[in-house]
Design an enzyme around this catalytic site. Structure first.
Site, PDB file in Angstrom:
ATOM      1  N   SER A  15      -1.740  -4.638  16.040  1.00 13.85           N
ATOM      2  CA  SER A  15      -1.761  -3.495  16.656  1.00 13.85           C
ATOM      3  C   SER A  15      -2.566  -2.338  16.114  1.00 13.85           C
ATOM      4  O   SER A  15      -3.284  -1.623  16.641  1.00 13.85           O
ATOM      5  CB  SER A  15      -0.348  -2.879  17.003  1.00 13.85           C
ATOM      6  OG  SER A  15       0.479  -2.279  15.759  1.00 13.85           O
ATOM      7  N   HIS A 113      -0.106   0.585   4.631  1.00  9.16           N
ATOM      8  CA  HIS A 113       1.120   0.397   4.119  1.00  9.16           C
ATOM      9  C   HIS A 113       2.269   1.064   4.957  1.00  9.16           C
ATOM     10  O   HIS A 113       1.914   2.430   4.971  1.00  9.16           O
ATOM     11  CB  HIS A 113       1.089   0.601   2.657  1.00  9.16           C
ATOM     12  CG  HIS A 113       2.275  -0.096   2.132  1.00  9.16           C
ATOM     13  ND1 HIS A 113       2.612  -1.323   1.963  1.00  9.16           N
ATOM     14  CD2 HIS A 113       3.464   0.792   1.729  1.00  9.16           C
ATOM     15  CE1 HIS A 113       3.820  -1.330   1.441  1.00  9.16           C
ATOM     16  NE2 HIS A 113       4.341  -0.402   1.240  1.00  9.16           N
ATOM     17  N   ASP A 154      -0.861  -2.207  -3.537  1.00  8.36           N
ATOM     18  CA  ASP A 154      -0.723  -0.994  -3.056  1.00  8.36           C
ATOM     19  C   ASP A 154      -1.018   0.196  -4.122  1.00  8.36           C
ATOM     20  O   ASP A 154      -0.397   1.198  -4.040  1.00  8.36           O
ATOM     21  CB  ASP A 154       0.806  -0.930  -2.707  1.00  8.36           C
ATOM     22  CG  ASP A 154       1.102  -1.836  -1.613  1.00  8.36           C
ATOM     23  OD1 ASP A 154       0.266  -2.267  -0.778  1.00  8.36           O
ATOM     24  OD2 ASP A 154       2.190  -2.553  -1.709  1.00  8.36           O
TER      25      ASP A 154
HETATM   26  C1  GRF Z   1       2.021  -2.753   9.764  1.00  4.83           C
HETATM   27  O1  GRF Z   1       3.320  -2.093   9.632  1.00  4.83           O
HETATM   28  C2  GRF Z   1       1.249  -2.506   8.523  1.00  4.83           C
HETATM   29  O2  GRF Z   1       1.496  -1.152   7.997  1.00  4.83           O
HETATM   30  C3  GRF Z   1       1.513  -3.643   7.814  1.00  4.83           C
HETATM   31  O3  GRF Z   1       1.717  -4.465   8.721  1.00  4.83           O
HETATM   32  C4  GRF Z   1       2.011  -4.044   9.881  1.00  4.83           C
HETATM   33  C5  GRF Z   1       0.803  -4.892  10.777  1.00  4.83           C
HETATM   34  O4  GRF Z   1       1.156  -4.434  12.026  1.00  4.83           O
HETATM   35  N1  GRF Z   1       0.508  -3.802   6.688  1.00  4.83           N
HETATM   36  P1  GRF Z   1       0.297  -4.919  13.310  1.00  4.83           P
HETATM   37  O5  GRF Z   1      -0.245  -6.492  12.930  1.00  4.83           O
HETATM   38  O6  GRF Z   1      -1.070  -4.030  13.180  1.00  4.83           O
HETATM   39  O7  GRF Z   1       0.786  -4.866  14.649  1.00  4.83           O
END
Ligand code: GRF
Length: 203
Positions: A15, A113, A154
């Site tokens: 997403s 993150h 991080d």
């Molecule tokens: C997000 O919460 C991002 O912060 C973390 O992984 C998740 C990925 O979600 N690193 P998506 O695949 O972008 O929907």
């Protein structure tokens, strides 16, 4: 200004990848950047379908097809170079990124993150673990952070951070939803800041 070429590394839903693509097509990154490549380490990642739907080149590079971590990462680096990548965005990429990739793209490799770093970051802090820890610590706010990627998990310089409120009765999935929503807003903004040179990785 020459448009920057973005490559996105993913492992899951994608997403955030979608928000970057949409933003490059018709949002704040329009005219600044285009997404030229999506690399997934998981063949079934929904992100790959999203990329295909948008006619973006997508490749799957699986760790199991390589004897060593180094050759796996070399293969990713080769694809990034072939695509003449200017900026690498990690968007839900669940592996530690190779050192040679960090070295090659230092200052041009970003990650998102789902917490307010430096709190709730580091090895093992990903996905639901982050939101569970936030609730366990009785935090009244959480949020999302876009930061430069350095060798330590991080720990790179923060580019943008945005908060969300955490209520007493919130479950980890409630926090996750709120945080993901703002992630989609801040990732394109952070990329634009980097492209415009408003923030650089070293002082
Ligand atoms: C997000 O919460 C991002 O912060 C973390 O992984 C998740 C990925 O979600 N690193 P998506 O695949 O972008 O929907």
């Amino acid at each position: 200004m020459l448009m920057k070429r973005i490559a996105i590394l993913v492992s899951g839903g994608g997403s955030n990848m979608q928000s970057i693509v949409d933003s490059a097509n018709s949002g704040i990154l329009k005219g600044f950047a285009s997404v030229v490549l999506v690399i997934s380490n998981k063949p079934n990642a929904y992100a790959i379908k999203r990329a295909k739907d948008k006619n973006i080149k997508s490749i799957c590079i699986e760790r199991k097809n390589f004897e060593e971590e180094k050759s796996f990462n070399d293969s990713i680096l080769k694809e990034l170079k072939n695509a003449e990548t200017d900026i690498v965005c990690l968007a839900g990429y669940i592996r530690m990124i190779g050192r040679d990739i960090i070295k090659t793209y230092r200052g041009r490799i970003l990650n998102i993150h789902p917490a307010l770093l430096p709190k709730f970051g580091g090895e093992g802090m990903y996905g639901h673990y982050v939101h569970e820890a936030v609730i366990k610590a009785k935090e009244t706010k959480s949020g999302a952070t876009v930061h430069f990627v350095e060798e330590e998990y991080d720990a790179g310089k923060i580019i943008i951070q945005q908060e969300v409120e955490v209520f007493e009765n919130d479950l980890p999935e409630d926090v996750a939803k709120k945080v993901l929503c703002i992630e989609h807003e801040i990732y394109p903004k952070a990329i634009k800041k980097v492209i415009e040179g408003q923030v650089v990785s070293c002082p």
